[in-house]
Design an enzyme around this catalytic site. Structure first.
Site, short mmCIF file in Angstrom:
data_model
loop_
_atom_site.label_atom_id
_atom_site.label_comp_id
_atom_site.label_asym_id
_atom_site.label_seq_id
_atom_site.Cartn_x
_atom_site.Cartn_y
_atom_site.Cartn_z
N ASN A 11 0.86 -1.18 0.00
CA ASN A 11 0.00 0.00 0.00
C ASN A 11 0.90 1.23 0.00
OD1 ASN A 11 -1.80 2.04 0.50
ND2 ASN A 11 -2.36 1.37 2.57
N TRP A 12 1.00 1.85 -1.17
CA TRP A 12 1.90 3.01 -1.29
C TRP A 12 1.30 4.28 -0.69
CZ3 TRP A 12 4.14 2.64 -7.01
CH2 TRP A 12 4.82 1.41 -7.14
N LYS A 13 0.04 4.21 -0.33
CA LYS A 13 -0.68 5.36 0.25
C LYS A 13 -0.52 6.59 -0.66
CE LYS A 13 -0.07 3.38 4.80
NZ LYS A 13 -0.24 3.56 6.22
N HIS A 99 -9.69 0.66 4.73
CA HIS A 99 -8.43 0.90 5.46
C HIS A 99 -8.72 1.81 6.66
CE1 HIS A 99 -4.41 2.27 6.43
NE2 HIS A 99 -3.95 1.22 5.77
N GLU A 101 -7.23 4.22 7.84
CA GLU A 101 -7.06 5.66 7.58
C GLU A 101 -8.31 6.23 6.90
OE1 GLU A 101 -3.27 5.37 5.61
OE2 GLU A 101 -2.31 4.87 7.52
N GLU A 169 -5.35 -5.39 10.55
CA GLU A 169 -4.37 -4.33 10.76
C GLU A 169 -4.70 -3.57 12.04
OE1 GLU A 169 -2.38 -3.00 6.91
OE2 GLU A 169 -4.23 -1.88 7.05
N GLY A 175 2.32 2.05 10.87
CA GLY A 175 3.28 3.15 10.77
C GLY A 175 3.99 3.49 12.07
N SER A 212 3.28 -2.29 10.35
CA SER A 212 4.73 -2.28 10.63
C SER A 212 5.44 -3.58 10.27
CB SER A 212 4.98 -1.90 12.10
OG SER A 212 4.56 -0.57 12.34
C1 PEP Z 1 -0.95 0.05 6.16
O1 PEP Z 1 -1.19 1.24 6.24
O2 PEP Z 1 -1.74 -0.69 5.55
C2 PEP Z 1 0.26 -0.46 6.79
C3 PEP Z 1 0.31 -1.73 7.05
O3 PEP Z 1 1.24 0.45 7.04
P1 PEP Z 1 2.69 0.17 7.69
O4 PEP Z 1 3.22 -1.12 7.08
O5 PEP Z 1 3.52 1.35 7.31
O6 PEP Z 1 2.48 0.03 9.15
#
Ligand code: PEP
Length: 250
Positions: A11-13, A99, A101, A169, A175, A212
């Site tokens: 996921n490049w966001k 997600h 976010e 998640e 993050g 993470s």
């Molecule tokens: C995500 O936002 O889906 C995610 C897993 O981010 P990160 O790996 O940076 O924690």
């Protein structure tokens, strides 16, 4: 039955302009084309603005293209939104929905996420449905209850098993560099597996872990029971890290 290949989704966001995304995608494609990634299927989910260009760059590499969201409707007066039909038209095979976010900043509640899954499946896209508890819920001991309710509310009754993947998640792990213990992950994934079976979704349904994940912790997380891959944010922006995670699949 042979073990199912794991899915590693990046996921490049909201990161990168065209040059960055295409450059990264070309590196991924060259590396995967040269060496392959034995036990994993890979999907990259770049920002919507570069989906077409990244799709071109990874064409023929075996890496799949995914989006980060879709609207529940196919078309209409939804300024700024993108439909699943449009994503399929661009060559996407996957789309992330729900997600944390988006749940937090766009008010996406379970019923909205469920409608997006239906739309994704209507257009042949694999919906990667995200669920996960906040730190406050975890500290109150409500993880299983909350994640179970998210699954019940976000997964449509008649979901096509070939077109749905769950990503657990924990919000507090995204993050932050923090991850749950593998025992915690196993406990939540086992509960998700039970919830899915009550939706008629079979025992080989993929349940990803996200939050993470990095090359140092991937092997242990991916070897955990009922973990069928990873949804990777920050580490998916770096080819070495992303491919090292994929190579950690058992
Ligand atoms: C995500 O936002 O889906 C995610 C897993 O981010 P990160 O790996 O940076 O924690």
């Amino acid at each position: 039955m042979a073990a199912r290949r794991q899915l590693i989704a990046g996921n490049w966001k909201m990161n990168g302009l065209t040059g960055d995304g295409v450059g990264r995608a070309k590196v991924f494609a060259a590396r995967v084309g040269a060496a392959g990634v034995g036990r994993a299927d890979l999907v990259v989910c770049p920002p919507a603005t570069v989906l077409g260009a990244v799709g071109e760059a990874i064409r023929g590499s075996g890496i799949a293209l995914g989006a980060q969201d879709c609207h529940a409707a196919d078309s209409g007066a939804h300024t700024g939104d993108i439909s699943a039909a449009m994503l399929a038209d661009l060559g996407c095979s996957h789309v992330i929905v729900g997600h944390s976010e988006r749940r937090a900043s766009h008010g996406e509640i379970d019923s909205v996420v469920r409608e997006k899954v239906v739309a994704a499946q209507r257009h042949g896209l694999v919906a990667i449905v995200c669920v996960g508890e906040s730190l406050a819920a975890r500290e109150r001991g409500e993880t299983l209850e909350l994640v179970g309710a998210q699954i019940a509310g976000s997964v449509p009754e008649a979901a096509d098993p070939a077109l749905i993947v769950i990503a657990y998640e924990p919000v507090w792990a995204i993050g932050t560099g923090r991850t749950p213990t593998v025992e915690d992950v196993a406990r939540v994934h086992a509960m998700i597996r039970r919830c899915l079976s009550s939706h008629g979704l079979g025992g080989d349904q993929q349940i990803l872990y996200g939050g993470s994940v990095n090359p140092g912790n991937a092997a242990a997380l991916l070897a955990t029971e009922n973990v069928g891959g990873a949804l990777v944010g920050g580490a998916s922006l770096d080819a070495d890290d992303f491919l090292a995670i994929a190579e950690s699949c058992p």
